[in-house]
Each structure stands twice: as C-alpha cells, then as structure tokens.
Design a protein around this motif. Structure first.
Motif, mmCIF file in Angstrom:
data_model
loop_
_atom_site.group_PDB
_atom_site.id
_atom_site.type_symbol
_atom_site.label_atom_id
_atom_site.label_comp_id
_atom_site.label_asym_id
_atom_site.label_seq_id
_atom_site.Cartn_x
_atom_site.Cartn_y
_atom_site.Cartn_z
ATOM 1 N N MET A 1 0.617 -1.028 -0.173
ATOM 2 C CA MET A 1 -0.037 -0.174 -0.102
ATOM 3 C C MET A 1 0.846 1.260 0.018
ATOM 4 S SD MET A 1 -2.836 -1.254 2.808
ATOM 5 C CE MET A 1 -3.788 0.331 2.930
ATOM 6 N N LEU A 2 2.031 1.271 0.972
ATOM 7 C CA LEU A 2 3.059 2.260 0.675
ATOM 8 C C LEU A 2 3.361 2.621 -0.522
ATOM 9 C CD1 LEU A 2 5.361 2.222 3.883
ATOM 10 C CD2 LEU A 2 4.008 4.238 3.136
ATOM 11 N N SER A 3 3.950 1.607 -1.051
ATOM 12 C CA SER A 3 4.369 1.646 -2.493
ATOM 13 C C SER A 3 3.427 2.277 -3.452
ATOM 14 C CB SER A 3 4.795 0.355 -2.686
ATOM 15 O OG SER A 3 5.335 0.360 -4.345
ATOM 16 N N GLU A 4 2.399 1.778 -3.394
ATOM 17 C CA GLU A 4 1.099 2.192 -4.365
ATOM 18 C C GLU A 4 0.849 3.546 -4.052
ATOM 19 O OE1 GLU A 4 -2.017 -0.384 -3.692
ATOM 20 O OE2 GLU A 4 -1.013 -2.042 -4.413
ATOM 21 N N ALA A 5 0.839 4.105 -2.920
ATOM 22 C CA ALA A 5 0.835 5.475 -2.613
ATOM 23 C C ALA A 5 1.738 6.570 -3.172
ATOM 24 C CB ALA A 5 0.486 5.699 -1.149
ATOM 25 N N GLY A 6 2.906 6.081 -3.555
ATOM 26 C CA GLY A 6 3.782 6.815 -4.326
ATOM 27 C C GLY A 6 4.354 7.833 -3.480
ATOM 28 N N GLY A 7 4.620 7.408 -2.126
ATOM 29 C CA GLY A 7 5.312 8.143 -1.141
ATOM 30 C C GLY A 7 4.493 9.335 -0.645
ATOM 31 N N GLN A 8 3.025 9.154 -0.843
ATOM 32 C CA GLN A 8 2.160 10.180 -0.172
ATOM 33 C C GLN A 8 1.363 10.085 0.917
ATOM 34 O OE1 GLN A 8 2.303 13.206 -1.451
ATOM 35 N NE2 GLN A 8 3.904 12.477 -2.680
ATOM 36 N N ALA A 9 1.752 8.363 1.570
ATOM 37 C CA ALA A 9 0.865 8.004 2.775
ATOM 38 C C ALA A 9 1.761 8.261 3.868
ATOM 39 C CB ALA A 9 0.784 6.420 2.509
ATOM 40 N N THR A 10 0.712 8.360 4.764
ATOM 41 C CA THR A 10 1.306 8.548 6.381
ATOM 42 C C THR A 10 1.068 7.273 7.027
ATOM 43 O OG1 THR A 10 0.806 10.796 6.310
ATOM 44 C CG2 THR A 10 1.052 9.880 8.461
ATOM 45 N N LEU A 11 1.968 6.682 7.654
ATOM 46 C CA LEU A 11 1.746 5.835 8.610
ATOM 47 C C LEU A 11 1.390 6.013 9.859
ATOM 48 C CD1 LEU A 11 5.130 3.735 7.814
ATOM 49 C CD2 LEU A 11 2.742 3.008 7.088
ATOM 50 N N LEU A 12 0.480 5.242 10.605
ATOM 51 C CA LEU A 12 -0.138 5.470 11.800
ATOM 52 C C LEU A 12 0.445 4.265 12.652
ATOM 53 C CD1 LEU A 12 -3.876 6.078 11.090
ATOM 54 C CD2 LEU A 12 -1.996 7.708 11.102
ATOM 55 N N GLY A 13 1.186 4.669 13.738
ATOM 56 C CA GLY A 13 1.839 3.891 14.666
ATOM 57 C C GLY A 13 0.638 3.880 15.832
ATOM 58 N N GLY A 14 1.147 4.357 16.985
ATOM 59 C CA GLY A 14 0.471 4.730 18.299
ATOM 60 C C GLY A 14 -0.411 5.947 18.042
ATOM 61 N N THR A 15 -0.039 6.404 17.027
ATOM 62 C CA THR A 15 -0.587 7.975 16.720
ATOM 63 C C THR A 15 -0.434 8.987 17.730
ATOM 64 O OG1 THR A 15 -2.941 7.399 17.532
ATOM 65 C CG2 THR A 15 -2.458 6.894 15.098
ATOM 66 N N THR A 16 0.450 8.885 18.957
ATOM 67 C CA THR A 16 0.362 9.932 19.875
ATOM 68 C C THR A 16 1.160 11.168 19.415
ATOM 69 O OG1 THR A 16 2.570 8.951 20.717
ATOM 70 C CG2 THR A 16 0.384 8.285 21.877
ATOM 71 N N ASP A 17 1.979 11.076 18.588
ATOM 72 C CA ASP A 17 2.643 12.453 17.691
ATOM 73 C C ASP A 17 1.509 12.809 16.825
ATOM 74 O OD1 ASP A 17 5.096 13.237 18.950
ATOM 75 O OD2 ASP A 17 5.936 11.286 18.076
ATOM 76 N N LEU A 18 0.958 11.861 15.939
ATOM 77 C CA LEU A 18 0.211 12.543 14.754
ATOM 78 C C LEU A 18 -0.919 13.428 15.474
ATOM 79 C CD1 LEU A 18 0.412 9.316 12.461
ATOM 80 C CD2 LEU A 18 1.279 11.506 12.015
ATOM 81 N N PHE A 19 -1.523 12.679 16.379
ATOM 82 C CA PHE A 19 -2.945 13.253 16.775
ATOM 83 C C PHE A 19 -2.768 14.643 17.366
ATOM 84 C CE2 PHE A 19 -6.813 10.164 17.440
ATOM 85 C CZ PHE A 19 -6.582 9.694 16.277
ATOM 86 N N VAL A 20 -1.723 15.013 17.616
ATOM 87 C CA VAL A 20 -1.481 16.353 18.160
ATOM 88 C C VAL A 20 -1.655 17.462 16.881
ATOM 89 C CG1 VAL A 20 0.488 18.118 18.946
ATOM 90 C CG2 VAL A 20 0.375 15.607 19.976
#
Ligand SMILES: Cc1cc2nc3c(=O)[nH]c(=O)nc-3n(C[C@H](O)[C@H](O)[C@H](O)COP(=O)(O)OP(=O)(O)OC[C@H]3O[C@@H](n4cnc5c(N)ncnc54)[C@H](O)[C@@H]3O)c2cc1C
Length: 269
Positions: A1-20
């Motif tokens: 999926m990452l590859s198909e997104a052509g470098g535009q995707a964001t991975l979600l781990g625990g999302t503690t940083d991303l949710f900020v």
C-alpha cells in the motif's frame, strides 16, 4: 500500500504524535493514512542471543513490563518511564519515536546509547542503519517514504554503567529541556543527549575524553567539551545557555562518582 501511494501516505503507529496535529491533517482531503495496528507481526519484541529486537509497533509499556529489559537494559526502561505518562507509554511506540525525529525524543536517546540498529523495509528489500547515523538534521532522516521501520535491534553487550536522566518541568507529561543517556561497555563510553541539537546526538568529544581518561576537573571543562558536540537553541521550553550549563552539570554529577579523572583535582578545594 505504501508503495502504491507513491510516497504520499502517512503511517499510523500509536498516533500519539500524529494526533497532536490531527485537526490540520484532517483538512488534507487527499491524505492517505495507513494504520499499522492490524499488523500483529510488528507488535512483539523478542530476545535473541545477540540482541533485543523491538518490533515496529512495540510500545514503551511493552518494555517497561518486561522484567528482563529492566535487568539487562535498564536505560530503556528508565527512558520509557519518562515518556508522557502511562496513557502515552501504552500507545506510543519506539519506532514512532524514531520516525517522528524530534530532537527531544527520549526513546531515541536510550536506544542510541546502546548502539541500536534500525531495520527499514520496503518493496525493494530490507536496509539496516545504525541509529547514530540515521539523522541528517532537524526532522531529516534516512527513512524513505516507502519504508517502514519493521524492527530495532539493540545489541546485548553488557554495560557497567547505563542510565537515562531527564530534566523537565515536572516528572510526567513534560518534554525534555535536556535529556542524557550514559553508557559504558567494551565498546567504550557513550553519551547521547536530546533537546540540545537539531536531532538526538552522540557527544563524541566527551566520549573520547572519557575513553582517553582526560582529566575533567570541573564543570566548565565539560561545558567547553560539549561546545563541539551540541548546539542548543532558545525555544519555548528553555534557553540555549540553560541547556548547555545543565547538561554539563548533570554529566558532571553522574560521572564524578564513576571516574577518578572527573571531579576536583587532587589538592583542589
Ligand atoms: C501528551 C504527550 C506527551 C508526550 N511525551 C513525550 C515524552 O516525554 N518523550 C518523548 O520522547 N515523546 C513524547 N511524546 C511524543 C510521542 O508520544 C512519542 O514520540 C511516541 O513514541 C510516538 O510513537 P507513536 O507510535 O505514537 O507515533 P505516531 O504518532 O503513530 O507516528 C509518529 C511518526 O512516526 C511515523 N511512524 C510511526 N510508526 C512508524 C513505523 N513503524 N515506520 C515508519 N514510520 C512510522 C508516523 O508516520 C509519524 O510520522 C508525547 C506525546 C504526547 C501527545
């Protein structure tokens, strides 16, 4: 999926940083988000003969709860316990801490002091990079947008000294004003500092001085040595002068009882 997104995707781990930053990201209608939480194989950590291997989704709490980690690699547990508070420790991952690339990352300091190696996986294969060679500048790192941190290998060399010290405004839910991880093993001394440079960094000049037993009779000698290793800035949490001075004092305080060449010179008052 990452590859198909052509470098535009964001991975979600625990999302503690991303949710900020989530409200801003939600406005990004074209965003592609890939939730890793369903990939069970990324969660577990394991002990091998040569290394502790953390998965791409191993949380701080997973390691806090592992008694063997407390015995063999206490610096990891000490650092993990200072990250946010229990809610953050149970969701936040070591890989997310690395990929978020904050200069204040506590988990990164503890991993780097133990010579950890990051494993990056993409459709092109697996690449391994030492964590102390991973960062290139502020929020810049050797992680391509099509790569996932699938594991982090922490060598099991025994350390005669290892500890993590964090200076913040309080004991929990505080980002480091400065943090420092210290270790000594057969490989020599390791001193890794956070919040004092564009990325978490080894203080190689100090490490060399310790390995060579260069006398460090007072705190000012450490302040001077650190000048080549760190470049702190003034920001919302602290000032450059405070950071430089406190890092030197914390190091002096920790090292003086351990090394006869750190501390007051014989005959000095
Ligand atoms: C209240 C609060 C307190 C905090 N306190 C501290 C603290 O004291 N010390 C500290 O160091 N941090 C702290 N943090 C920051 C955060 O919790 C950590 O950096 C945590 O380790 C991030 O992990 P995560 O899995 O939640 O990452 P996420 O938020 O899911 O992701 C962070 C970044 O990493 C990327 N990513 C995630 N997993 C992977 C992977 N496997 N491969 C490649 N890229 C990946 C994401 O795409 C994103 O860019 C705090 C955060 C909050 C909200």
């Amino acid at each position: 999926m990452l590859s198909e997104a052509g470098g535009q995707a964001t991975l979600l781990g625990g999302t503690t940083d991303l949710f900020v930053h989530w409200p801003e990201r939600m406005l990004d209608a074209d965003g592609v988000f890939i939730d890793l939480s369903g990939v069970g194989a990324l969660r577990a950590h394991r002990w091998e003969d040569e290394a502790l291997v953390l998965g791409g989704l191993t949380t701080f709490w997973d390691i806090i709860q592992d008694e063997r980690a407390d015995r063999e690699m206490p610096v990891l547990v000490q650092a993990a316990r200072t990250v946010g508070a229990v809610q953050i420790q149970t969701r936040g991952t070591w890989a997310g801490n690395i990929a978020n690339a904050s200069p204040a990352a506590d988990g990164v300091a503890a991993l780097m002091v133990r010579d950890a190696v990051v494993e990056l996986t993409s459709c092109d294969g697996i690449e391994t990079i030492r964590l102390d060679e991973f960062y290139l500048g502020y929020k810049q790192m050797r992680l391509r947008r099509d790569q996932i941190i699938t594991s982090i290998r922490v060598p099991r060399q025994s350390c005669s000294v290892e500890r993590f010290i964090k200076v913040g405004t309080r004991q929990a839910q505080a980002i480091s004003k400065i943090g420092v991880a210290i270790a000594q093993s057969q490989a020599g001394w390791r001193i890794v500092a956070n919040s004092v440079a564009p990325a978490v960094c080894r203080c190689r000049t100090v490490e060399r001085a310790l390995d060579d037993r260069v006398p460090l009779p007072h705190v000012d000698a450490l302040v001077e040595l650190l000048g080549s290793d760190v470049s702190p800035i003034d920001d919302i949490r602290s000032t450059a002068a405070y950071r430089r001075g406190v890092l030197a004092r914390v190091l002096y305080h920790e090292l003086a009882p351990l090394c006869e060449w750190v501390g007051p010179q014989r005959g000095a008052s």
